[in-house]
Motif scaffolding. Structure first.
Motif, mmCIF file in Angstrom:
data_model
loop_
_atom_site.group_PDB
_atom_site.id
_atom_site.type_symbol
_atom_site.label_atom_id
_atom_site.label_comp_id
_atom_site.label_asym_id
_atom_site.label_seq_id
_atom_site.Cartn_x
_atom_site.Cartn_y
_atom_site.Cartn_z
ATOM 1 N N ARG A 108 -0.039 9.702 -6.170
ATOM 2 C CA ARG A 108 -0.980 10.836 -5.567
ATOM 3 C C ARG A 108 -0.960 11.081 -4.220
ATOM 4 O O ARG A 108 -1.249 10.405 -4.339
ATOM 5 N N PHE A 109 -0.621 12.110 -3.895
ATOM 6 C CA PHE A 109 -0.369 11.620 -2.386
ATOM 7 C C PHE A 109 -1.906 12.945 -2.635
ATOM 8 O O PHE A 109 -2.061 13.047 -0.807
ATOM 9 N N SER A 110 -2.324 13.994 -3.103
ATOM 10 C CA SER A 110 -3.022 14.887 -2.298
ATOM 11 C C SER A 110 -3.517 15.496 -3.704
ATOM 12 O O SER A 110 -3.345 15.191 -4.597
ATOM 13 N N ASP A 111 -5.111 16.618 -3.611
ATOM 14 C CA ASP A 111 -5.354 17.242 -4.638
ATOM 15 C C ASP A 111 -4.423 18.120 -5.495
ATOM 16 O O ASP A 111 -4.076 18.341 -6.610
ATOM 17 N N GLN A 112 -3.378 18.236 -4.291
ATOM 18 C CA GLN A 112 -2.430 19.393 -4.772
ATOM 19 C C GLN A 112 -0.767 18.734 -4.959
ATOM 20 O O GLN A 112 -0.729 19.302 -6.638
ATOM 21 N N LEU A 113 -0.583 17.704 -4.815
ATOM 22 C CA LEU A 113 0.455 17.231 -4.653
ATOM 23 C C LEU A 113 0.437 16.028 -5.586
ATOM 24 O O LEU A 113 -0.423 14.101 -5.090
ATOM 25 N N SER A 114 1.495 15.767 -6.536
ATOM 26 C CA SER A 114 1.797 14.130 -7.090
ATOM 27 C C SER A 114 3.061 14.036 -7.416
ATOM 28 O O SER A 114 3.455 15.142 -7.868
ATOM 29 N N ALA A 115 3.089 13.115 -7.943
ATOM 30 C CA ALA A 115 4.327 12.315 -8.388
ATOM 31 C C ALA A 115 4.778 11.735 -9.607
ATOM 32 O O ALA A 115 4.006 10.219 -9.569
ATOM 33 N N THR A 116 6.161 11.920 -10.737
ATOM 34 C CA THR A 116 6.191 10.559 -11.670
ATOM 35 C C THR A 116 7.153 10.449 -11.265
ATOM 36 O O THR A 116 8.347 11.287 -10.730
ATOM 37 N N VAL A 117 6.732 8.867 -11.414
ATOM 38 C CA VAL A 117 8.351 7.784 -11.509
ATOM 39 C C VAL A 117 9.264 8.341 -12.627
ATOM 40 O O VAL A 117 9.090 8.060 -13.890
ATOM 41 N N ALA A 118 10.587 8.581 -12.046
ATOM 42 C CA ALA A 118 11.409 9.794 -13.332
ATOM 43 C C ALA A 118 12.912 8.536 -13.237
ATOM 44 O O ALA A 118 12.572 8.138 -14.222
ATOM 45 N N SER A 119 13.049 7.899 -12.317
ATOM 46 C CA SER A 119 13.673 6.762 -12.395
ATOM 47 C C SER A 119 13.628 5.812 -10.962
ATOM 48 O O SER A 119 13.128 6.206 -10.342
ATOM 49 N N LYS A 120 14.514 4.291 -11.089
ATOM 50 C CA LYS A 120 14.002 3.037 -10.157
ATOM 51 C C LYS A 120 15.320 2.371 -10.175
ATOM 52 O O LYS A 120 16.064 2.379 -11.023
ATOM 53 N N SER A 121 15.508 2.550 -9.064
ATOM 54 C CA SER A 121 16.543 1.363 -9.012
ATOM 55 C C SER A 121 16.325 -0.027 -8.278
ATOM 56 O O SER A 121 15.206 -0.527 -7.376
ATOM 57 N N GLU A 122 17.094 -1.266 -7.893
ATOM 58 C CA GLU A 122 16.481 -1.825 -6.875
ATOM 59 C C GLU A 122 16.311 -1.685 -5.670
ATOM 60 O O GLU A 122 15.538 -2.593 -4.596
ATOM 61 N N ASN A 130 4.847 17.244 -9.651
ATOM 62 C CA ASN A 130 3.908 18.506 -9.515
ATOM 63 C C ASN A 130 4.495 20.057 -9.814
ATOM 64 O O ASN A 130 4.225 21.097 -9.696
ATOM 65 N N LEU A 131 5.041 20.263 -7.966
ATOM 66 C CA LEU A 131 5.403 21.406 -7.947
ATOM 67 C C LEU A 131 6.734 21.571 -7.703
ATOM 68 O O LEU A 131 7.157 20.737 -7.512
ATOM 69 N N SER A 132 6.733 22.808 -7.440
ATOM 70 C CA SER A 132 8.156 23.577 -6.633
ATOM 71 C C SER A 132 8.009 24.731 -5.910
ATOM 72 O O SER A 132 7.507 25.264 -5.864
ATOM 73 N N GLY A 133 9.083 24.343 -5.419
ATOM 74 C CA GLY A 133 9.346 25.839 -4.963
ATOM 75 C C GLY A 133 8.425 25.799 -3.310
ATOM 76 O O GLY A 133 8.466 24.308 -2.681
ATOM 77 N N ASP A 134 7.764 27.066 -3.153
ATOM 78 C CA ASP A 134 6.983 27.329 -1.751
ATOM 79 C C ASP A 134 6.071 26.767 -2.547
ATOM 80 O O ASP A 134 5.429 26.055 -1.502
ATOM 81 N N ASP A 135 5.110 26.269 -3.910
ATOM 82 C CA ASP A 135 4.164 25.826 -3.835
ATOM 83 C C ASP A 135 4.420 24.078 -3.415
ATOM 84 O O ASP A 135 3.452 23.389 -2.824
#
Length: 343
Positions: A108-122, A130-135
């Motif tokens: 979580r980066f702010s009340d509006q912005l968060s992200a899920t770790v979809a993949s990971k490498s070394e 959680n948002l796209s486009g202008d949002d």
């Protein structure tokens, strides 16, 4: 050619951490043939000629550095993220600490912005926001910070002033995570004065990636593999450059990013409309197709950009130029002074 051939001693005090103000007051080293002159950026009005065409990179830097938290039960840990490039499933990014971040975890980066770790490498990971486009753009602008180069970030954190300082006055297309820094020296007044003199402008787009700061790790520089960056030369831009060449005008990229892009789009001296990723690596021995001169900042020792300017001017001449710049106290790197290199 060995990597050590492109090394030089640079005093720490010459690494700029803030730009000159106003922008056009930065110093300008004019190297024309074997002649070196010490000027300022505002002197460009006396240097450029009617019929010259400056090629500008209109990429816009995004606030790609994010500070977030991840939570497991009652434990909350901080995570620093640097966005690198968009991917089909999200954004490829660097993370500190990477090894502690788990697949599927939410940051979580702010009340509006968060992200899920979809993949990971070394080395990195991909974040699905959680948002796209202008949002997404609005939330990123609110939560993110300018991704200052490592040699500045090591000395100070990014602040509100960098949101202006680390962006060109003609930035239009968001996507870069590093600025086309030679262009930072222009302001609206200088651009207008050049237009009045008969200098013309063409805009191209190259989204500068974090790979621009990656060190060269091979001693034989010809075996180095360049990072790839996305760029576009529109049909109009190609036609403008070709018309200038046909009229015997000079084509002068502002910055190594603009140069690498138009050279990627050129075949046999003719520029074609072009879109895609380029990993062009220019080092001594390269035959330039459309570039007549280059405005650029002063680059890191052992960097691919120092190899590029050495290809344009010749290595012995570049050695003299950089020795002069150090001796005269020019400010180096992204927020530093400028040079105009005319072979």
């Amino acid at each position: 050619m060995n990597l050590s051939d492109f090394d030089f001693d640079l005093p720490e005090a010459l690494i700029a951490t803030r730009p000159a103000r106003p922008r056009t007051s930065a110093r300008l080293l004019l190297a024309e043939g074997d002649t070196i002159r010490d000027l300022h950026v505002f002197n460009l009005i006396d240097i450029f000629r009617p019929g010259d065409r400056l090629v500008l990179n209109n990429t816009r830097v995004i606030p790609a550095r994010l500070f977030g938290t991840r939570q497991r039960g009652e434990a909350v840990a901080k995570v620093e993220i640097t966005l690198l490039e968009p991917q089909p499933q999200g954004w490829r990014a660097l993370a500190k600490p990477l090894r502690k971040v788990q697949l599927g975890e939410v940051i979580r980066f702010s009340d509006q912005l968060s992200a899920t770790v979809a993949s990971k490498s070394e080395t990195d990971l991909v974040l699905a926001f959680n948002l796209s486009g202008d949002d997404f753009d609005a939330a990123l602008n609110a939560a993110g910070a300018m991704p200052l180069p490592p040699y500045i970030a090591a000395k100070r954190a990014a602040d509100a002033q960098d949101a202006t300082d680390y962006q060109t006055v003609f930035a239009r297309h968001a996507g870069a995570v590093a600025a086309p820094t030679a262009s930072l020296h222009f302001d609206a007044e200088l651009l207008a004065a050049l237009v009045a003199k008969g200098v013309t402008f063409t805009e191209v787009t190259l989204h500068v990636g974090a790979g621009t700061f990656l060190p060269v790790k091979v001693e034989d520089v010809t075996t180095h593999k360049m990072h790839a960056e996305w760029g576009q030369v529109t049909p109009q831009a190609a036609a403008e450059i070709n018309a200038t060449r046909a009229a015997c005008g000079r084509v002068i990229p502002v910055g190594t990013t603009a140069l690498r892009l138009i050279e990627s789009a050129a075949t046999s001296g003719h520029v074609a409309a072009w879109e895609g990723t380029t990993d062009i690596f220019i080092y001594p021995g390269y035959q330039f197709r459309v570039t007549d001169a280059l405005m650029t900042n002063f680059h890191l020792p052992k960097s691919t950009l120092l190899m590029l300017v050495s290809a344009l001017m010749g290595k012995p001449r570049m050695d003299r130029i950089y020795a002069h710049a150090v001796q005269q106290g020019y400010r180096f790197f992204s927020y530093g002074d400028a040079s105009l290199l005319i072979p």
